[in-house]
Design an enzyme around this catalytic site. Structure first.
Site, PDB file in Angstrom:
ATOM      1  N   GLU A 307       0.816  -1.210   0.000  1.00  0.00           N
ATOM      2  CA  GLU A 307       0.000   0.000   0.000  1.00  0.00           C
ATOM      3  C   GLU A 307       0.854   1.266   0.000  1.00  0.00           C
ATOM      4  OE1 GLU A 307      -2.693  -0.642   3.341  1.00  0.00           O
ATOM      5  OE2 GLU A 307      -4.054  -1.721   2.017  1.00  0.00           O
ATOM      6  N   ASP A 381      -8.177  -9.115   4.619  1.00  0.00           N
ATOM      7  CA  ASP A 381      -7.929  -7.947   5.458  1.00  0.00           C
ATOM      8  C   ASP A 381      -8.933  -7.817   6.601  1.00  0.00           C
ATOM      9  OD1 ASP A 381      -7.046  -5.625   6.493  1.00  0.00           O
ATOM     10  OD2 ASP A 381      -7.589  -4.350   4.803  1.00  0.00           O
ATOM     11  N   GLU A 409     -12.660  -1.672  12.181  1.00  0.00           N
ATOM     12  CA  GLU A 409     -12.662  -1.051  10.852  1.00  0.00           C
ATOM     13  C   GLU A 409     -13.766  -1.616   9.957  1.00  0.00           C
ATOM     14  OE1 GLU A 409      -8.960  -1.545   8.759  1.00  0.00           O
ATOM     15  OE2 GLU A 409      -9.692  -0.529   6.968  1.00  0.00           O
TER      16      GLU A 409
END
Ligand code: GCW
Length: 716
Positions: A307, A381, A409
């Protein structure tokens, strides 16, 4: 209502009317409610002999004094000799002759460096309690455990109770930035006030340390893995030192994230190539400098070539070459390097599920002994439900560290009540079959399967400067669960929920029964109304808040939800079997057999591994489309019912926290409806099948949900 019942309800109300703001977490130390238990505890524990004068032993004294004063409403007398019943003797064989001479040698051996022994014994005919460890840290963990026994109405052990952590590193990973924003944080700003450090020590740092020590956490990475090299400059190292000094007596070591390009960012070098002698020398000097500030510095956590983070692959070097360069530089100081396996690249067309495995398995055996590879629980993830990561069981020569996400998240962020212990346990108990049946993920990370002594578990923290630390009052339970499972992964979700509820809310049996059910069902419930049947990664772009399964325009293919659900006129789901990406081949044959056949695959992973026709017959007898609707509608209805459930608990809960949870459950229900409506409408636009008539129609159009915007959503 009978008179006595009415009375009891009034009494409960009076006791709970005072508001609590949640700051005290599970260390509230409120008076024991059962009169008989209170009397019995007072007889057994009323005075203290604390041996040793270290800062840690001073904390033991303070915590036991505060704990007993609150729980038993007595001020324990501090003594030097046990001339009466009910004396607690805390110390190590080195600091206390009584402990040295006690008949607990074997147990102390089992306790190891950080464990403890709690037992009852007679000293000069007086009945005393021993809290013993081989180190002061062990005694501190023992003291917290002793208090937990009282907080949870357990008997004081007559026979030696021995407890030793199953993992060596039990850590929090803070994704906290120098400007105090917290990546994926939903509880305010970072608790680290870099601006006022090092001279201003916020009481929060101390209370953070207490809370962590009480659940056995012994390491903290205080900076974001998306790293900023500034933290490695002298001005910041001063601040890091101040924090390390606060945390040290609580047994907590500080770790930092290392930006791989730091030699260029702050060192003025032209390269960060790990094989360049200048770069190697720079890190050696930098590490030496860090240890001059923090002599027990834990080491670095590194996110590289993922990322957008720099890494060794920028110089055509492998992850092992990058990690080993840092490992060699830190080895003289006994530090460790934790290298993350969360890597994927947009230039790589291979299913993202496979990329970390492909990158890392060829490196097994190449890492230095002081390197751990930190693997997320699943290959994508931190999804609401993921099969275990195929790297577990595939790198026997490398110590693998577990990375869980405590911050929510993808699990409702700051507004949903989701207890994560069941998610953590599901991964830990998954069988990898790496060395035959019973090769669970837990046995890989605790080192028992492959004989590793460097072992660990990390949780991405959900802590911020909200007054109650975690935002949602129930989110504290996830911090608690992470610590408890890192200490002992065999604890059940039920036990963890029960402990936490008793310590944080109330020990009323009616409250416990309902509240623990609420917690234990919550993760499956979230999956049901948000990501049922193996759906994943269908959330809003960037902020990851709410549903957006339609997104198909992001620059990297694997950032788009459509990449993951692959819905088309034929069906829905990601074919990861041999006819598709074949990510399934990364698991052992026995695991593959569980999931390979669309007809026998556990339906909770169905769309994770298969592209399934809309008309496919499910176990329920419904077709896939109807089942999808059923899951979304049932989940949202259940989310609605939580509000009434919580209402029934009002008599047992203080006003302030009752109201907070009440309002949050109301938001949770609205958001469950949002997930349901947006997903059902979108998938319907592809399946072209009707929403079964018995279900209410969504209150808006698909276009309405598609145009919702959330500027300034937290955590980005
Ligand atoms: O889950 C994703 C998050 C990123 C995070 C990344 C990672 C720190 O959306 O915010 O970056 O994972 O784990 O590195």
């Amino acid at each position: 209502m009978k008179k006595t019942t009415l009375w009891l309800v009034c009494l409960c109300y009076l006791l709970t009317a005072k508001g609590e703001n949640g700051y005290d977490l599970w260390l509230r130390y409120t008076r024991i409610t059962s009169p008989s238990l209170l009397t019995s505890y007072r007889q057994q524990a009323n005075s203290l002999i604390i041996s040793g004068s270290s800062a840690t032993m001073r904390i033991v004294k303070e915590e036991l004094t505060n704990g007993l004063s609150g729980l038993l409403q007595i001020t324990p007398a501090l003594r030097n000799t046990p001339y009466r019943n009910g004396t607690i003797i805390a110390g190590t064989p080195a600091s206390s002759l009584l402990i040295h001479n006690a008949n607990i040698r074997t147990q102390l051996q089992q306790a190891g460096e950080e464990g403890f022994v709690i037992t009852t014994t007679f000293v000069n005919q007086k009945k005393c309690i021993l809290i013993a460890g081989n180190t002061d840290r062990g005694v501190l963990y023992g003291a917290f455990h002793f208090l937990r026994l009282l907080q949870t109405a357990q008997p004081i052990p007559a026979q030696p109770l021995v407890s030793a952590p199953k993992l060596r590193l039990r850590m929090l990973n803070h994704w906290d930035n120098p400007d105090r924003t917290v990546e994926r944080g939903y509880a305010g700003f970072s608790i680290w006030n870099w601006h006022t450090l090092p001279n201003y020590i916020d009481q929060r740092y101390i209370d953070y340390a207490r809370a962590n020590a009480s659940i056995g956490i012994n390491g903290t990475v205080i900076t974001n893995v998306n790293a900023n090299a500034t933290v490695l400059t002298p001005a910041y190292l001063e601040k890091v030192k101040a924090l390390a000094d606060v945390l040290r007596p609580y047994g907590i070591k500080v770790f930092l994230t290392a930006r791989f390009s730091a030699p260029m960012n702050i060192g003025g070098l032209k390269t960060a190539d790990p094989l360049d002698p200048g770069v190697q020398q720079w890190w050696k000097e930098k590490i030496k400098e860090i240890y001059s500030y923090v002599p027990d510095f834990g080491g670095f956590l590194v996110k590289a070539n993922s990322e957008g983070q720099p890494g060794p692959q920028d110089y055509h070097r492998s992850h092992a070459e990058g990690a080993n360069m840092l490992a060699d530089a830190i080895a003289p100081f006994h530090g460790i390097i934790i290298w993350r396996a969360f890597v994927y690249s947009h230039e790589n067309p291979v299913d993202r599920h496979q990329q970390a495995y492909n990158d890392f398995t060829p490196l097994d055996g190449q890492f230095r002994p002081n390197v751990m590879v930190q693997v997320k629980n699943g290959a994508i993830d931190f999804m609401p439900r993921e099969p275990f990561h195929p790297l577990f069981g595939a790198m026997p020569h490398t110590p693998l560290m577990m990375e869980f996400q405590v911050t929510q998240e993808y699990l409702g962020q700051g507004t949903h009540l989701v207890f994560l212990a069941p998610l953590f346990k599901e991964t830990l108990e998954s069988d990898t079959y790496a060395k035959g049946k019973g090769s669970t993920v837990a046995k890989i990370i605790d080192g028992s399967l492959d004989a590793h002594s460097l072992t660990g578990m990390a949780g991405v923290a959900n802590i911020g400067n909200d007054i109650n630390w975690c935002g949602h009052p129930f989110a504290q339970a996830n911090w608690y669960a992470l610590g408890r499972l890192a200490w002992d992964h065999t604890l059940s979700s039920e036990q963890i929920a029960d402990e936490w509820l008793r310590m944080t809310w109330s020990d009323n049996p009616a409250f416990l029964k309902t509240a623990s059910r609420l917690m234990l069902e919550s993760r499956d419930l979230f999956v049901q109304y948000a990501n049922p049947l193996g759906l994943h990664h269908i959330m809003g772009t960037s902020h990851h808040y709410g549903p957006a399964p339609w997104v198909n325009n992001l620059s990297r293919p694997e950032w788009n939800p459509v990449y993951y659900h692959k819905a088309d006129s034929a069906g829905i789901g990601f074919d990861r079997t041999a006819t598709g990406s074949n990510a399934l081949a990364q698991y052992q044959a026995a695991v593959q057999r569980q999931w390979a056949d669309v007809n026998t695959c556990d339906e909770k992973y169905l769309l994770w591994f298969h592209h399934v026709p809309w008309t496919f017959k499910m176990k329920s007898g419904r077709n896939l489309w109807e089942e999808l609707c059923y899951q979304y509608y049932t989940g949202a209805a259940h989310a609605d019912s939580l509000q009434a459930t919580w209402q029934s608990l009002q008599p047992y809960v203080d006003k302030q926290r009752f109201e907070q949870v009440r309002m949050l459950l109301n938001i949770q229900h609205k958001e469950a409806l949002w997930w349901r409506n947006a997903c059902v409408l979108y998938f319907q636009s592809i399946s072209h099948m009707p929403i079964p008539a018995s279900y209410e129609k969504p209150d808006h159009t698909l276009e309405y949900y598609q145009q919702l915007q959330f500027p300034f959503a937290p955590g980005i």
